[in-house]
Scaffold this motif. Sequence first.
Motif, PDB file in Angstrom:
ATOM      1  N   GLY A   1      -2.805   7.535 -10.726  1.00 50.58           N
ATOM      2  CA  GLY A   1      -1.487   7.039 -10.361  1.00 50.58           C
ATOM      3  C   GLY A   1      -0.786   7.839  -9.278  1.00 50.58           C
ATOM      4  N   PRO A   2       0.388   8.390  -9.607  1.00 48.77           N
ATOM      5  CA  PRO A   2       1.196   9.070  -8.596  1.00 48.77           C
ATOM      6  C   PRO A   2       0.595  10.378  -8.080  1.00 48.77           C
ATOM      7  CG  PRO A   2       2.254   9.186 -10.752  1.00 48.77           C
ATOM      8  CD  PRO A   2       1.051   8.313 -10.900  1.00 48.77           C
ATOM      9  N   LEU A   3      -0.438  10.871  -8.719  1.00 45.68           N
ATOM     10  CA  LEU A   3      -1.087  12.090  -8.244  1.00 45.68           C
ATOM     11  C   LEU A   3      -1.883  11.843  -6.954  1.00 45.68           C
ATOM     12  CD1 LEU A   3      -1.677  15.054  -8.772  1.00 45.68           C
ATOM     13  CD2 LEU A   3      -3.601  14.350 -10.198  1.00 45.68           C
ATOM     14  N   VAL A   4      -2.404  10.630  -6.774  1.00 49.86           N
ATOM     15  CA  VAL A   4      -3.238  10.323  -5.606  1.00 49.86           C
ATOM     16  C   VAL A   4      -2.485  10.545  -4.294  1.00 49.86           C
ATOM     17  CG1 VAL A   4      -4.541   8.513  -4.411  1.00 49.86           C
ATOM     18  CG2 VAL A   4      -4.794   8.817  -6.881  1.00 49.86           C
TER      19      VAL A   4
ATOM     20  N   TRP B   1      -1.676  16.450   0.664  1.00 48.81           N
ATOM     21  CA  TRP B   1      -2.214  17.814   0.712  1.00 48.81           C
ATOM     22  C   TRP B   1      -3.426  17.870   1.640  1.00 48.81           C
ATOM     23  CZ3 TRP B   1      -7.185  19.152  -0.798  1.00 48.81           C
ATOM     24  CH2 TRP B   1      -7.472  20.527  -0.759  1.00 48.81           C
ATOM     25  N   TYR B   2      -4.313  16.882   1.538  1.00 52.28           N
ATOM     26  CA  TYR B   2      -5.510  16.868   2.367  1.00 52.28           C
ATOM     27  C   TYR B   2      -5.153  16.680   3.848  1.00 52.28           C
ATOM     28  CZ  TYR B   2     -10.249  15.963   3.965  1.00 52.28           C
ATOM     29  OH  TYR B   2     -11.454  16.024   4.637  1.00 52.28           O
ATOM     30  N   ALA B   3      -4.180  15.839   4.147  1.00 54.62           N
ATOM     31  CA  ALA B   3      -3.740  15.648   5.540  1.00 54.62           C
ATOM     32  C   ALA B   3      -3.213  16.965   6.108  1.00 54.62           C
ATOM     33  CB  ALA B   3      -2.679  14.558   5.619  1.00 54.62           C
TER      34      ALA B   3
ATOM     35  N   TYR C   1       0.844  -1.185   0.000  1.00 53.81           N
ATOM     36  CA  TYR C   1       0.000   0.000   0.000  1.00 53.81           C
ATOM     37  C   TYR C   1       0.889   1.248   0.000  1.00 53.81           C
ATOM     38  CZ  TYR C   1      -3.840  -2.960   1.770  1.00 53.81           C
ATOM     39  OH  TYR C   1      -4.804  -3.917   1.934  1.00 53.81           O
ATOM     40  N   HIS C   2       0.306   2.359  -0.425  1.00 53.05           N
ATOM     41  CA  HIS C   2       0.948   3.652  -0.239  1.00 53.05           C
ATOM     42  C   HIS C   2       0.758   4.023   1.233  1.00 53.05           C
ATOM     43  CE1 HIS C   2       2.087   7.799  -0.560  1.00 53.05           C
ATOM     44  NE2 HIS C   2       0.932   8.134  -0.016  1.00 53.05           N
TER      45      HIS C   2
ATOM     46  N   PRO D   1      -5.336   2.015  -4.903  1.00 48.73           N
ATOM     47  CA  PRO D   1      -6.506   2.313  -5.736  1.00 48.73           C
ATOM     48  C   PRO D   1      -7.549   1.200  -5.700  1.00 48.73           C
ATOM     49  CG  PRO D   1      -4.494   2.795  -6.929  1.00 48.73           C
ATOM     50  CD  PRO D   1      -4.092   2.068  -5.677  1.00 48.73           C
ATOM     51  N   ALA D   2      -8.815   1.632  -5.707  1.00 44.54           N
ATOM     52  CA  ALA D   2      -9.924   0.682  -5.779  1.00 44.54           C
ATOM     53  C   ALA D   2     -10.835   0.984  -6.961  1.00 44.54           C
ATOM     54  CB  ALA D   2     -10.738   0.723  -4.485  1.00 44.54           C
TER      55      ALA D   2
END
Length: 177
Positions: free
Chosen positions: A144-147, A153-155, A21-22, A135-136
Amino acid sequence: MSTLTYPEVGTTRLGPLPDGYHHLHHRAVVGRGRADFEAAGTAVTEWRMHRASGARVNASAARADTGTTVEVSIGLGPLRLSAPCEIVWTAYEKDRTGFAYGTLPGHPERGEESFVVELADDGRVWFTVMAFSRPASWYTRLAGPLVPVVQHWYARRLGASLRRIVPAVRRAGHAGY
């Protein structure tokens, strides 16, 4: 209880985070002292932090509790992204308050994310976001790498929102459990 979309339920409580996982780990100071800790804990567990960050929250309970379902959504109109989750653990302790939710079917990711406030020995109030995900959906795989960039950023946005609202929650007298 709903059907979570990943097998490593509860891993964000103590770690280590699972392979495959990331991983996300963000930590920020959001206040100082017991009153700020209690206000931050209230803001996190009553969805105020998420709402202050601009997210919509639809939860089956007013406060985070194991088994509570929650749908967090961001965006506008047809570009609104919804993320159904279920609370998999909570912590309402003397110097640690928070929860983790796990992904349900329909969430664009698979995994778990925790939001914890801790009062350190030096009086600083720390907010930590820890998550593992992959990803699901077709669009998160495509992104991809943008997620991971958006997740980080959201954290950071959650931490900044929490730091901003802690004084207001404390003044309003809603800091108790």
